[in-house]
Enzyme design. Structure first.
Site, mmCIF file in Angstrom:
data_model
loop_
_atom_site.group_PDB
_atom_site.id
_atom_site.type_symbol
_atom_site.label_atom_id
_atom_site.label_comp_id
_atom_site.label_asym_id
_atom_site.label_seq_id
_atom_site.Cartn_x
_atom_site.Cartn_y
_atom_site.Cartn_z
ATOM 1 N N SER A 272 -8.122 -2.030 -3.058
ATOM 2 C CA SER A 272 -6.551 -0.999 -3.258
ATOM 3 C C SER A 272 -7.220 -0.602 -4.642
ATOM 4 O O SER A 272 -7.118 -1.428 -5.552
ATOM 5 C CB SER A 272 -5.774 -1.877 -2.430
ATOM 6 O OG SER A 272 -4.647 -1.217 -3.355
ATOM 7 N N CYS B 284 4.620 -8.266 -3.935
ATOM 8 C CA CYS B 284 3.819 -8.310 -4.752
ATOM 9 C C CYS B 284 4.125 -9.212 -6.434
ATOM 10 O O CYS B 284 5.388 -8.670 -6.876
ATOM 11 C CB CYS B 284 2.783 -6.476 -4.981
ATOM 12 S SG CYS B 284 1.726 -6.305 -3.824
ATOM 13 N N CYS C 223 3.473 -0.637 -13.118
ATOM 14 C CA CYS C 223 4.187 0.612 -12.476
ATOM 15 C C CYS C 223 4.843 -0.149 -12.110
ATOM 16 O O CYS C 223 5.764 -1.349 -11.654
ATOM 17 C CB CYS C 223 2.765 0.350 -11.241
ATOM 18 S SG CYS C 223 1.183 0.905 -10.834
ATOM 19 N N ASN D 221 9.219 -3.011 -1.333
ATOM 20 C CA ASN D 221 9.069 -4.036 -0.567
ATOM 21 C C ASN D 221 10.762 -4.198 -2.095
ATOM 22 O O ASN D 221 9.732 -4.780 -3.286
ATOM 23 C CB ASN D 221 8.684 -5.368 -0.975
ATOM 24 C CG ASN D 221 7.737 -5.309 0.167
ATOM 25 O OD1 ASN D 221 8.290 -5.546 1.343
ATOM 26 N ND2 ASN D 221 6.506 -5.000 0.244
ATOM 27 N N GLU E 98 -1.519 -15.307 -7.464
ATOM 28 C CA GLU E 98 -0.830 -16.049 -6.087
ATOM 29 C C GLU E 98 -2.481 -15.455 -5.142
ATOM 30 O O GLU E 98 -2.802 -14.196 -5.517
ATOM 31 C CB GLU E 98 0.058 -15.483 -6.005
ATOM 32 C CG GLU E 98 0.295 -13.735 -6.683
ATOM 33 C CD GLU E 98 1.986 -13.068 -6.253
ATOM 34 O OE1 GLU E 98 2.703 -13.510 -6.551
ATOM 35 O OE2 GLU E 98 1.620 -12.100 -5.253
ATOM 36 N N CYS F 121 -4.371 -11.523 1.237
ATOM 37 C CA CYS F 121 -4.204 -10.659 0.128
ATOM 38 C C CYS F 121 -4.587 -11.402 -1.397
ATOM 39 O O CYS F 121 -4.429 -12.386 -2.117
ATOM 40 C CB CYS F 121 -3.131 -10.101 0.016
ATOM 41 S SG CYS F 121 -2.773 -9.111 -1.216
ATOM 42 N N GLY G 105 -2.856 -7.612 -9.861
ATOM 43 C CA GLY G 105 -4.316 -7.011 -10.399
ATOM 44 C C GLY G 105 -4.866 -5.852 -10.660
ATOM 45 O O GLY G 105 -4.345 -5.285 -8.959
ATOM 46 N N GLU G 106 -5.479 -5.170 -10.886
ATOM 47 C CA GLU G 106 -6.199 -3.531 -11.021
ATOM 48 C C GLU G 106 -7.971 -3.953 -10.860
ATOM 49 O O GLU G 106 -8.282 -4.621 -11.539
ATOM 50 C CB GLU G 106 -5.883 -2.605 -11.642
ATOM 51 C CG GLU G 106 -7.116 -1.595 -11.686
ATOM 52 C CD GLU G 106 -6.806 -0.629 -10.575
ATOM 53 O OE1 GLU G 106 -5.952 -0.655 -9.971
ATOM 54 O OE2 GLU G 106 -8.150 -0.503 -9.989
ATOM 55 N N SER H 211 -3.447 3.669 -4.664
ATOM 56 C CA SER H 211 -2.062 3.561 -4.898
ATOM 57 C C SER H 211 -1.926 5.489 -4.996
ATOM 58 O O SER H 211 -2.153 5.406 -6.786
ATOM 59 C CB SER H 211 -2.151 2.897 -5.651
ATOM 60 O OG SER H 211 -2.604 1.545 -5.029
ATOM 61 N N LEU H 212 -0.939 6.371 -4.338
ATOM 62 C CA LEU H 212 -1.319 7.762 -4.964
ATOM 63 C C LEU H 212 0.324 7.729 -4.749
ATOM 64 O O LEU H 212 0.934 7.810 -6.357
ATOM 65 C CB LEU H 212 -0.900 8.599 -3.347
ATOM 66 C CG LEU H 212 -1.677 9.812 -3.904
ATOM 67 C CD1 LEU H 212 -2.284 9.833 -5.421
ATOM 68 C CD2 LEU H 212 -1.992 11.004 -2.842
ATOM 69 N N HIS H 213 1.599 6.635 -4.209
ATOM 70 C CA HIS H 213 2.944 6.763 -4.304
ATOM 71 C C HIS H 213 3.367 8.124 -4.513
ATOM 72 O O HIS H 213 4.641 7.974 -4.626
ATOM 73 C CB HIS H 213 2.748 5.927 -4.924
ATOM 74 C CG HIS H 213 2.584 4.232 -5.314
ATOM 75 N ND1 HIS H 213 2.307 4.261 -3.564
ATOM 76 C CD2 HIS H 213 2.056 3.175 -6.231
ATOM 77 C CE1 HIS H 213 1.457 2.873 -4.215
ATOM 78 N NE2 HIS H 213 1.284 2.367 -5.518
ATOM 79 N N CYS I 273 -1.704 -7.816 -15.099
ATOM 80 C CA CYS I 273 -1.800 -6.633 -13.882
ATOM 81 C C CYS I 273 -1.450 -5.602 -15.594
ATOM 82 O O CYS I 273 -0.427 -5.486 -15.830
ATOM 83 C CB CYS I 273 -1.639 -6.439 -12.933
ATOM 84 S SG CYS I 273 -2.294 -4.319 -12.493
ATOM 85 N N CYS J 12 6.536 -2.558 -9.647
ATOM 86 C CA CYS J 12 5.915 -3.715 -8.775
ATOM 87 C C CYS J 12 5.681 -4.642 -9.374
ATOM 88 O O CYS J 12 6.113 -4.184 -11.442
ATOM 89 C CB CYS J 12 4.254 -2.815 -9.178
ATOM 90 S SG CYS J 12 3.713 -4.268 -8.592
#
Ligand code: SAH
Length: 355
Positions: A202, A344, A129, A301, A105, A118, A172-173, A225-227, A125, A132
């Site tokens: 990112s 995502c 997470c 989201n 996507e 994006c 993905g990473e 991405s800390l979160h 991935c 996600c």
């Protein structure tokens, strides 16, 4: 096709990475020369691939007919649109089908002054997470360089407007696919003409890869991405973070700043009652003190698989205020195109449920 032309093609295609998308003007020129064409055809080919959106060499009308048919089977490397979802704010989310049938996507996000894309860097991935949607579906494979560039051209051609910004924040990473991400950055910069400063990579953070990424000395924006402000909570949200303590991650981010002289942007998805309390904001501020950085808060989201909640706006504002008081640069990023399933991985996941 005569056998001599075939052997000529075999020899010359070994010198250029196929598919052609991602090749520089110099590489394309060397390639056409090796096939007995004049050098200026290389510039034309570059223009047709990157600006005119040609999908088959056979369609390049300025090329001699006979040569076109000889090279018609050489792949440019474009995807096919599988599905799209258009939001009322103009955001368009595309599912693109790759040559092996895999789907990725891509999102086009227009605003008055910008067209942001994006892009995905992997099919699926492996990071899993908890909040996600992409991670719920597992990991299939890395994307090739041309498959990343194709996403940007697809949006550019569809909107009939230059893409100004690219964020590597789709599926993905990126730091698990460094070679192709670097190749795509290079080509997006040199061939598509997007300034490096308008590209954002990112990552969830992979041990020693941030240091490695710093060594490339790129001008791109770098986001982590800390979160969560501490390891226990981070591990709960990002199980793959277990072997990489937050202290080590932040230490590597500090090194990034020292090496590049550029700040690190920290993404922090706000999940109501989980990581959005005042004490989390205080702990985060302490953690990020003393080096150049910026916090990007992303109100969650909602996705189907888990029941986290997006915090109410007073909670978000309170979090912002604490960071500001603590002299941490902060902004809030509200996702666009929510009704187009732009969170995502959403469109792909929902599509699978429907099909
Ligand atoms: N793997 C990379 C890039 C892809 S995700 C990374 O982790 O940074 C891009 C950003 O969207 C990440 O910060 C990710 O945590 C965030 N994200 C994923 N799912 C989300 C959701 N449901 N709501 C809000 N942000 C989400």
């Amino acid at each position: 096709m005569s056998s001599s032309v075939l052997s000529q093609l075999d020899a010359s295609t070994q010198q250029i990475k196929l598919p052609l998308l991602g090749a520089s003007q110099e590489e394309l020129t060397a390639w056409v020369l090796s096939l007995g064409q004049p050098a200026y055809r290389g510039k034309q080919l570059h223009d047709w691939i990157y600006n005119k959106g040609v999908r088959s060499l056979n369609d390049i009308s300025v090329f001699p007919k006979q040569w076109r048919s000889q090279v018609a089977d050489i792949s440019i490397g474009r995807s096919q649109e599988h599905l799209r979802s258009v939001a009322t704010d103009g955001t368009i989310k595309y599912l693109l089908q790759l040559t092996d049938g895999q789907i990725v996507e891509t999102v086009g996000i227009p605003s008055e002054n910008r067209l942001t894309v994006c892009v995905s860097t992997q099919v699926g991935c492996p990071m899993a997470c908890d909040f996600c949607a992409t991670g719920k579906d597992g990991f299939k494979r890395n994307l090739e360089r041309h498959e990343i560039i194709d996403q940007v051209l697809t949006v550019q051609e569809d909107f009939q407007r230059r893409v100004s910004n690219v964020v590597f924040m789709g599926m993905g990473e990126p730091l698990l696919n460094v070679e192709n991400v670097l190749g795509a950055i290079h080509s997006l910069n040199k061939d598509v003409g997007i300034g490096q400063r308008n590209l954002t990579v990112s990552t969830v953070g992979i041990r020693s890869r941030i240091r490695q990424f710093a060594s490339y000395n790129l001008q791109v924006t770098f986001a982590v991405s800390l979160h969560a402000p501490n390891q226990a909570l981070r591990e709960q949200l990002i199980p793959s973070a277990r072997p990489y303590p937050i202290e080590d991650l932040i230490a590597e981010c500090r090194e990034y700043v020292e090496i590049t002289g550029r700040r690190v942007s920290f993404e922090y998805v706000l999940l109501a009652g989980v990581n959005d309390l005042p004490e989390h904001a205080m702990e985060l501020s302490k953690r990020l003190r003393g080096f150049q950085n910026h916090v990007n808060l992303i109100p969650y989201n909602p996705i189907n698989e888990v029941d986290y909640q997006r915090p109410k706006s007073d909670r978000i504002n309170a979090f912002v205020e604490i960071l500001k008081q603590q002299h941490i640069a902060v902004s809030v990023r509200y996702s666009r195109g929510l009704e187009a399933d732009a969170a995502c991985g959403q469109l792909r996941v929902n599509q699978k449920v429907r099909s």
